[in-house]
Write a protein that holds these residues in place. Structure first.
Motif, PDB file in Angstrom:
ATOM      1  N   LEU A  13      48.533  30.866  44.957  1.00  0.00           N
ATOM      2  CA  LEU A  13      48.711  31.553  46.237  1.00  0.00           C
ATOM      3  C   LEU A  13      49.357  30.668  47.291  1.00  0.00           C
ATOM      4  O   LEU A  13      49.615  31.122  48.396  1.00  0.00           O
ATOM      5  CB  LEU A  13      47.360  32.060  46.764  1.00  0.00           C
ATOM      6  CG  LEU A  13      46.981  33.501  46.470  1.00  0.00           C
ATOM      7  CD1 LEU A  13      45.652  33.840  47.126  1.00  0.00           C
ATOM      8  CD2 LEU A  13      48.049  34.485  46.909  1.00  0.00           C
ATOM      9  N   ASP A  14      49.608  29.415  46.949  1.00  0.00           N
ATOM     10  CA  ASP A  14      50.296  28.537  47.891  1.00  0.00           C
ATOM     11  C   ASP A  14      51.801  28.811  47.825  1.00  0.00           C
ATOM     12  O   ASP A  14      52.286  29.480  46.904  1.00  0.00           O
ATOM     13  CB  ASP A  14      50.001  27.078  47.537  1.00  0.00           C
ATOM     14  CG  ASP A  14      50.058  26.162  48.742  1.00  0.00           C
ATOM     15  OD1 ASP A  14      50.542  26.614  49.806  1.00  0.00           O
ATOM     16  OD2 ASP A  14      49.632  25.006  48.629  1.00  0.00           O
ATOM     17  N   ASP A  20      43.558  38.181  32.419  1.00  0.00           N
ATOM     18  CA  ASP A  20      44.705  39.087  32.321  1.00  0.00           C
ATOM     19  C   ASP A  20      45.555  39.116  33.598  1.00  0.00           C
ATOM     20  O   ASP A  20      46.784  38.978  33.524  1.00  0.00           O
ATOM     21  CB  ASP A  20      44.233  40.499  31.974  1.00  0.00           C
ATOM     22  CG  ASP A  20      44.011  40.672  30.477  1.00  0.00           C
ATOM     23  OD1 ASP A  20      44.219  39.686  29.724  1.00  0.00           O
ATOM     24  OD2 ASP A  20      43.635  41.770  30.058  1.00  0.00           O
ATOM     25  N   PRO A  21      44.961  39.306  34.793  1.00  0.00           N
ATOM     26  CA  PRO A  21      45.813  39.294  35.993  1.00  0.00           C
ATOM     27  C   PRO A  21      46.474  37.949  36.243  1.00  0.00           C
ATOM     28  O   PRO A  21      47.603  37.894  36.753  1.00  0.00           O
ATOM     29  CB  PRO A  21      44.857  39.685  37.125  1.00  0.00           C
ATOM     30  CG  PRO A  21      43.485  39.519  36.585  1.00  0.00           C
ATOM     31  CD  PRO A  21      43.577  39.697  35.110  1.00  0.00           C
ATOM     32  N   LEU A  68      43.214  42.832  52.038  1.00  0.00           N
ATOM     33  CA  LEU A  68      44.357  42.044  51.582  1.00  0.00           C
ATOM     34  C   LEU A  68      44.766  42.471  50.179  1.00  0.00           C
ATOM     35  O   LEU A  68      45.949  42.683  49.892  1.00  0.00           O
ATOM     36  CB  LEU A  68      44.007  40.557  51.620  1.00  0.00           C
ATOM     37  CG  LEU A  68      44.998  39.588  50.970  1.00  0.00           C
ATOM     38  CD1 LEU A  68      46.370  39.683  51.630  1.00  0.00           C
ATOM     39  CD2 LEU A  68      44.459  38.158  51.042  1.00  0.00           C
ATOM     40  N   ARG A  69      43.795  42.607  49.287  1.00  0.00           N
ATOM     41  CA  ARG A  69      44.090  43.017  47.912  1.00  0.00           C
ATOM     42  C   ARG A  69      44.749  44.393  47.876  1.00  0.00           C
ATOM     43  O   ARG A  69      45.780  44.598  47.222  1.00  0.00           O
ATOM     44  CB  ARG A  69      42.802  43.025  47.091  1.00  0.00           C
ATOM     45  CG  ARG A  69      43.013  43.241  45.593  1.00  0.00           C
ATOM     46  CD  ARG A  69      41.691  43.303  44.859  1.00  0.00           C
ATOM     47  NE  ARG A  69      41.034  44.582  45.081  1.00  0.00           N
ATOM     48  CZ  ARG A  69      41.291  45.693  44.384  1.00  0.00           C
ATOM     49  NH1 ARG A  69      42.202  45.687  43.424  1.00  0.00           N
ATOM     50  NH2 ARG A  69      40.644  46.801  44.656  1.00  0.00           N
ATOM     51  N   LEU A  70      44.155  45.345  48.588  1.00  0.00           N
ATOM     52  CA  LEU A  70      44.708  46.701  48.596  1.00  0.00           C
ATOM     53  C   LEU A  70      46.097  46.738  49.227  1.00  0.00           C
ATOM     54  O   LEU A  70      46.987  47.466  48.752  1.00  0.00           O
ATOM     55  CB  LEU A  70      43.767  47.631  49.352  1.00  0.00           C
ATOM     56  CG  LEU A  70      42.395  47.880  48.709  1.00  0.00           C
ATOM     57  CD1 LEU A  70      41.509  48.687  49.649  1.00  0.00           C
ATOM     58  CD2 LEU A  70      42.535  48.570  47.365  1.00  0.00           C
ATOM     59  N   GLY A 114      49.363  40.540  44.315  1.00  0.00           N
ATOM     60  CA  GLY A 114      48.128  41.308  44.232  1.00  0.00           C
ATOM     61  C   GLY A 114      47.306  40.973  42.997  1.00  0.00           C
ATOM     62  O   GLY A 114      46.074  41.074  43.017  1.00  0.00           O
ATOM     63  N   HIS A 115      47.973  40.567  41.904  1.00  0.00           N
ATOM     64  CA  HIS A 115      47.231  40.181  40.701  1.00  0.00           C
ATOM     65  C   HIS A 115      46.272  39.026  40.992  1.00  0.00           C
ATOM     66  O   HIS A 115      45.174  38.949  40.422  1.00  0.00           O
ATOM     67  CB  HIS A 115      48.196  39.769  39.593  1.00  0.00           C
ATOM     68  CG  HIS A 115      49.076  40.884  39.113  1.00  0.00           C
ATOM     69  ND1 HIS A 115      48.595  42.121  38.760  1.00  0.00           N
ATOM     70  CD2 HIS A 115      50.423  40.936  38.929  1.00  0.00           C
ATOM     71  CE1 HIS A 115      49.598  42.897  38.371  1.00  0.00           C
ATOM     72  NE2 HIS A 115      50.721  42.201  38.484  1.00  0.00           N
ATOM     73  N   LEU A 116      46.686  38.129  41.868  1.00  0.00           N
ATOM     74  CA  LEU A 116      45.849  36.971  42.179  1.00  0.00           C
ATOM     75  C   LEU A 116      44.616  37.380  42.968  1.00  0.00           C
ATOM     76  O   LEU A 116      43.536  36.811  42.783  1.00  0.00           O
ATOM     77  CB  LEU A 116      46.665  35.930  42.951  1.00  0.00           C
ATOM     78  CG  LEU A 116      47.885  35.377  42.202  1.00  0.00           C
ATOM     79  CD1 LEU A 116      48.629  34.366  43.069  1.00  0.00           C
ATOM     80  CD2 LEU A 116      47.478  34.736  40.878  1.00  0.00           C
TER      81      LEU A 116
END
Length: 229
Positions: free
Chosen positions: A17-18, A44-45, A146-148, A158-160
């Motif tokens: 995420l950096d 998996d993600p 944040l995810r949504l 978004g996978h992270l």
């Protein structure tokens, strides 16, 4: 999920995420090996994002990162922003993060705000998993928004956030209500100075806690916290 697996997931997401650079791309194979040690819900993600990482030119990744996280209020990596925006209350929330780090033996410097998700994940992975997770749970609604938001714009990042969510307890009813309110209203917009809390990060000379440490199945290419960034 074991504590070691949870720490591996947090550490991997902290790296990914950096802001992407050549070093991160070069670490893709090690990160993929780490993903293979994780349960399906987290492995998996991680693998899906790593497929995107290695298949996308670095310059395109960097533009996408800035467009996603710097230009969208609802795709903000600073956890306290969702609940408090840039209001005075956010300063006290930042102080809470700083106090947690200090209690774990981590001295703060002047580089990065302590509520940045990469910093929180790194702290949880390498210093104090229980307290790091609690910081995330304290801002569960913001994490979920944040995810949504990332999935709404079909962002690969978004996978992270799916990985992070998989390491946390399921949303409670009140947290779901908070997500709905945030989605409807967005973060507060009062503009104030945050000078007393500006850019805290972690001192490379500070002692780190080793409580609960144990062997991990895969060694990730991240410096030991503190001082990793």
């Amino acid at each position: 999920m074991t504590n070691d697996q949870r720490a591996t997931a947090w550490q991997a997401v902290s790296l990914l995420l950096d802001y992407p650079d050549e070093t991160l791309v070069s670490q893709a194979a090690v990160l993929r090996a780490a993903a293979e040690t994780l349960p399906v819900a987290t492995g998996d993600p991680l693998r899906r994002f790593l497929d995107h990482l290695v298949a996308t030119p670095l310059a395109e990744l960097q533009v996408d990162y800035v467009t996603t996280f710097d230009n969208r209020r609802r795709c903000n990596l600073f956890l306290t922003y969702f609940a408090y925006g840039d209001t005075r209350k956010r300063g006290m929330a930042l102080l809470r993060f700083k106090q947690v780090y200090m209690a774990a033996g981590v001295d703060l410097g002047d580089i990065e705000l302590p509520d940045h998700l990469c910093v929180v994940l790194e702290f949880a992975a390498t210093v104090d998993g229980e307290q790091g997770q609690q910081l995330m749970l304290d801002h569960r609604a913001g994490l979920e928004l944040l995810r949504l938001s990332l999935h709404d714009i079909k962002s690969q990042w978004g996978h992270l956030l799916d990985v992070v969510t998989a390491t946390l307890p399921a949303l409670r009813g009140d947290e779901r209500d908070a997500v709905r309110r945030l989605a409807a209203e967005g973060p507060p917009e009062e503009e104030v100075g945050l000078a007393p809390f500006a850019a805290p990060s972690f001192s490379p000379n500070a002692p780190s806690s080793t409580a609960g440490a144990g062997p991990r199945p895969t060694s990730l290419p991240m410096p030991s916290f503190p001082g990793a960034r």
